[in-house]
Structures are given as structure tokens and as C-alpha cells.
Enzyme design. Structure first.
Site, PDB file in Angstrom:
ATOM      1  N   HIS A  12       0.851  -1.208   0.000  1.00 61.95           N
ATOM      2  CA  HIS A  12       0.000   0.000   0.000  1.00 61.95           C
ATOM      3  C   HIS A  12       0.885   1.256   0.000  1.00 61.95           C
ATOM      4  O   HIS A  12       0.943   1.998   0.981  1.00 61.95           O
ATOM      5  CB  HIS A  12      -0.862  -0.061   1.267  1.00 61.95           C
ATOM      6  CG  HIS A  12      -2.041   0.848   1.302  1.00 61.95           C
ATOM      7  ND1 HIS A  12      -2.017   2.147   0.864  1.00 61.95           N
ATOM      8  CD2 HIS A  12      -3.304   0.630   1.758  1.00 61.95           C
ATOM      9  CE1 HIS A  12      -3.198   2.702   1.064  1.00 61.95           C
ATOM     10  NE2 HIS A  12      -3.996   1.799   1.604  1.00 61.95           N
TER      11      HIS A  12
ATOM     12  N   GLU B 252      -0.607   1.250  -5.617  1.00 61.82           N
ATOM     13  CA  GLU B 252      -0.343   0.010  -4.886  1.00 61.82           C
ATOM     14  C   GLU B 252      -0.268  -1.214  -5.798  1.00 61.82           C
ATOM     15  O   GLU B 252      -1.197  -1.471  -6.569  1.00 61.82           O
ATOM     16  CB  GLU B 252      -1.453  -0.220  -3.856  1.00 61.82           C
ATOM     17  CG  GLU B 252      -1.734   1.004  -2.992  1.00 61.82           C
ATOM     18  CD  GLU B 252      -2.992   0.855  -2.166  1.00 61.82           C
ATOM     19  OE1 GLU B 252      -3.298  -0.282  -1.760  1.00 61.82           O
ATOM     20  OE2 GLU B 252      -3.679   1.875  -1.946  1.00 61.82           O
TER      21      GLU B 252
END
Length: 280
Positions: free
Chosen positions: A148, A249
Site C-alpha cells: 500500500h 499500490e
């Protein structure tokens, strides 16, 4: 939590054993991997920024009701099993997490399988993070995963993302399916899961640089920025910080979740590279 701080050839890396998380990467005084100034850095609490390891589910999972958000690996204490860093020259770290390490943690009842996970971080002129999961059980299992990555930008309203043209995506804000046409620009809250295995480039005219995100083992790309209203409602996010970040991500989520047979393993990786666009 105690940080691990390393010098690199051109800057600095800060990481934590909790979540096996790179919290910051700077080139000179300018962040590449961004962290909120409001993040608590408290044990058991997610770090707002850096590169959280989302595993074994993403968000609330495919069922929509799993906790903790983004999976237990994000806040679990990983064990540092490799540190071959040469201060001022390179950084190479390896963390490990197994089912035995998380037996008493919240959420593990949603993933009752034997596993070994490794997170490797290598920083030289670029930063590469690789999450490898092995199925140590006697039956197949599946999982979602994402690295992330929070990237620092000069102004979210002026950046452009290339590399997603033609990719279909699920818009989590509008709750609708769509297709990306041309470059992605930002005019409001953005939360999209793109079906795309290719590289993405963040073009940043304010900081006069481009950030390339190359991926492997990643059939999906998640792009996120909370915008003003959502940022103001988050305790660990400064009210104006939404202007200086974007998440791009490397992921394997939703219909593209990973399935592992007994003894098999899968590696999800992302490499972040900065290229100056200052002609002078």
C-alpha cells in the site's frame, strides 16, 4: 515502537518491525515514500503512510466485514531475520511472519492456515519491496495482498498518472465499473482498483520529477487519495496532507486474489524509482 533508520547513497530509510513496514524513504530532504505527520506510531496501531503490508485480506476483505482493516499482518510484530545493510551505501532488510507468530492476534480466525511470509526491502538508487507467502498447510488457501505504497507529490491536483490507459477498474467511491481513458488526473476523492499488471508513472510538475512504479506478481493496481473531506475526518491524517500524497499500490485483490497449493509460494513486488525532469 522503535524505528530502524538507515542512510542510503542519496537519502534515508526509516522502517519498523511492526508490520515489516517501511515508513519513509527520502532522497535528500524530499520524501519519496510519504508518512503523515499525524501518525501515532503506537504499538498495535497502523502507521498512516509508508508501505503498509496488506495481508491476508485487503480493506474489509471480499466479504466486506473482516477486521482488522487490511489484515492482521499490517499491525503484527514481524521478526527481522536479515539485515545486510551497509550504512550510507545500501539497505537490505528481511522480515518473517508465520502462523505461530499470530496465533493470539485478532482476525486470525478468518485465516486459519499454516503459512510463512517474508517481506524483503532493498534500497539503493530505487526501492524494491517483495512480499513472498508460502503455503505450509496440507490444503490450498487463497488470500488478498497489497503493498500500500504512499508516494509524496507536490500537489495531487497537478499530477498525472500514465500506464493505466485502457484498464478496467472498480470505482469504490461511485460503486461502479469503468475503463480508464488516457492519463489519470485527480479532481476529487479517488479509490480505484484497476485490472492492470503494468507499470505506472506519476508525473509531478511541482517537484519536477517522475516516479515509476514497476510491479511483479500483481494483476491489480490500486490508486487512492482521500481528498479534503475524508482527510479531515481521519485522526491520523492532517487536514491538508491529502494534497501531498497519492497511493499507487501493487496488489492482488478481489477476483485476482492469490490461490496457493500446499508447498507453493507467491511473490508480490513493487519497485519505486525517481527520475528528475528538471531540464536544468
Amino acid at each position: 515502537m522503535e524505528p530502524r533508520t538507515y542512510r542510503t547513497p542519496s537519502g534515508q530509510v526509516i522502517a519498523y518491525d511492526q508490520g515489516a513496514q517501511v515508513a519513509e524513504w527520502r532522497i535528500g530532504d524530499t520524501p519519496v515514500i510519504w508518512a503523515s505527520r499525524q501518525s501515532d506510531y503506537a504499538e498495535g496501531q497502523p502507521i498512516r503512510g509508508g508501505v503498509p503490508v496488506c495481508w491476508p485480506w485487503f480493506g474489509p476483505g471480499r466479504s466486506g466485514d473482516l477486521q482488522p482493516n487490511h489484515g492482521f499482518a499490517r499491525v503484527a510484530p514481524w521478526r527481522l531475520v536479515g539485515d545486510e545493510s551497509v550504512d550510507g551505501e545500501s539497505v537490505r532488510l528481511m522480515w518473517e511472519l508465520t502462523d505461530l507468530d499470530v496465533r493470539s492476534r485478532g482476525g486470525v480466525d478468518h485465516f486459519p492456515h499454516r503459512f510463512t511470509a517474508h517481506l524483503e526491502v532493498v534500497v539503493t538508487g530505487s526501492a524494491t519491496l517483495s512480499l513472498t507467502v508460502r503455503n505450509d498447510d496440507s490444503h490450498p488457501f487463497d488470500y488478498e495482498a497489497a503493498l500500500h505504497t504512499y508516494l509524496h507529490v507536490g500537489d495531487i491536483r497537478q499530477i498525472r498518472l500514465s500506464g493505466l490507459d485502457g484498464a478496467s477498474y472498480w470505482d469504490k467511491v461511485l460503486l461502479s465499473q469503468a475503463t480508464q481513458h488516457g492519463e489519470l488526473v485527480f479532481t476529487g476523492e479517488t479509490d480505484r482498483v484497476h485490472t492492470s499488471a503494468g507499470s505506472v508513472v506519476v508525473h509531478d510538475p511541482v517537484l519536477q520529477r517522475a516516479i515509476t512504479i514497476d510491479k511483479a506478481g500483481s494483476p491489480t493496481t490500486v490508486v487512492w487519495n482521500p481528498w479534503a473531506e475524508k482527510a479531515a475526518a481521519m485522526d491520523d491524517f492532517g487536514d491538508q496532507e491529502w494534497t501531498e500524497m497519492v497511493c499507487v499500490e501493487a496488489a492482488a485483490v478481489g477476483d485476482d486474489a492469490v490461490t496457493l497449493e500446499p508447498g507453493a509460494e507467491h511473490t508480490l513486488s513493487t519497485m519505486v524509482t525517481v527520475i528528475s525532469t528538471n531540464a536544468s
